[in-house]
Design an enzyme around this catalytic site. Structure first.
Site, short mmCIF file in Angstrom:
data_model
loop_
_atom_site.label_atom_id
_atom_site.label_comp_id
_atom_site.label_asym_id
_atom_site.label_seq_id
_atom_site.Cartn_x
_atom_site.Cartn_y
_atom_site.Cartn_z
N HIS A 12 0.82 -1.22 0.00
CA HIS A 12 0.00 0.00 0.00
C HIS A 12 0.85 1.27 0.00
O HIS A 12 0.34 2.36 -0.27
CB HIS A 12 -1.00 -0.01 1.16
CG HIS A 12 -0.45 0.32 2.50
ND1 HIS A 12 -0.25 -0.63 3.48
CD2 HIS A 12 -0.08 1.50 3.04
CE1 HIS A 12 0.22 -0.04 4.58
NE2 HIS A 12 0.33 1.25 4.33
N ASP A 21 -0.40 -7.51 1.22
CA ASP A 21 0.19 -6.18 1.37
C ASP A 21 1.72 -6.29 1.48
O ASP A 21 2.30 -6.08 2.54
CB ASP A 21 -0.40 -5.51 2.61
CG ASP A 21 -0.07 -4.02 2.70
OD1 ASP A 21 0.44 -3.48 1.70
OD2 ASP A 21 -0.33 -3.42 3.76
N SER A 31 4.35 2.61 7.56
CA SER A 31 4.13 1.22 7.12
C SER A 31 5.34 0.65 6.42
O SER A 31 6.23 1.36 5.99
CB SER A 31 2.95 1.14 6.17
OG SER A 31 1.75 1.14 6.86
#
Length: 261
Positions: free
Chosen positions: A67, A110, A205
């Site tokens: 992402h 992801d 992230s």
């Protein structure tokens, strides 16, 4: 009826995260030792701004979250814990190898590999790689691991210049699914947040969940920071979610063998 409404609200949170998640910051952590975690990477945009974390697994490949591609990454910085101390020798161009089945964090997968424009020069003092699992693993519940990043240190805060790290306990996946009302995607693992006041939040992230190996001398990246319950960073009511690296070993190996995606 109320149970279904709760599920719908959580699903909407995940949909929002899947569209514009920035990643995760470190909550209740501390600055890392300059000689540790030398595999950490700062994924940056065309303005040389930090947008996500990552970690070096071979001299020419960094792992991060898929992402993060939504933030338009264009380079990776290696060899520093302080993002105010970056020179162009630390910056590497990238080619993005996003998992082909990734759509958003709601659906999982992801994970993304970044092929560096040149090999990193490894050194025990500046840049190292970190091992990943060699086979599918099931790590025991409550095992203490760690997560690091340059993100916020509190809800609504700011990015930090110096790398932060915090210890987090692994959480049973069945218990985690129950806390998230059964809406988690496949191939994830849970650690921190829920009941700990420690973990990650929006801002960084792609960083690794790192656990000790059997001999306690070897550390291994087992997860990738993916998402949490949006805007609840200081006192999370659900576990933090990571992509389980061991579930993607054939895909990773294929890219590393070809040295391309």
């Amino acid at each position: 009826m109320m149970h279904n409404l709760h599920r719908l609200l959580l699903f909407n949170v995940l949909m929002c995260l899947g569209q514009n998640a920035l990643g995760s910051e470190i909550i209740k952590g501390k600055k890392t030792n300059k000689k540790s975690m030398l595999y950490m990477a700062s994924v940056q945009n065309s303005s040389n701004e930090h947008i996500c974390g990552g970690f070096l697994i071979t001299p020419d490949f960094v792992v991060t979250a898929a992402h993060c591609d939504g933030r338009n990454p264009s380079s990776v910085v290696l060899g520093t814990h302080n993002l105010k101390k970056v020179n162009e020798t630390m910056r590497y161009g990238i080619k993005k190898c996003k998992h082909p089945s990734y759509r958003n964090v709601v659906k999982g997968n992801d994970i993304m590999l970044l092929k560096l424009s040149r090999e990193a020069q490894l050194s025990k003092k500046t840049i190292t790689t970190i091992p990943t699992p060699s086979h599918e693993i099931n790590i025991q519940d409550n095992k203490t691991c760690s997560v690091a990043g340059w993100g916020y240190t509190r809800t609504g805060g700011n990015l930090v210049d110096k790398l932060q790290v915090v210890n987090v306990p692994l959480i049973n996946l069945e218990k985690c699914q129950k806390a998230w009302h059964g809406i988690l995607p496949a191939n994830v693992m849970c650690a921190g947040g829920y009941g700990t006041k420690k973990g990650f939040c929006q801002g960084d992230s792609g960083g690794p969940l790192v656990c000790e190996g059997k001999d306690r001398k070897q550390h291994m990246a087992v997860g990738i920071v993916s998402f949490n319950n949006k805007n609840k960073c200081d006192y999370p009511d659900v576990p933090n979610i990571y992509t389980d690296i061991s579930k993607y070993l054939p895909w990773i190996k294929k890219i590393l063998d070809k040295r391309d995606c």
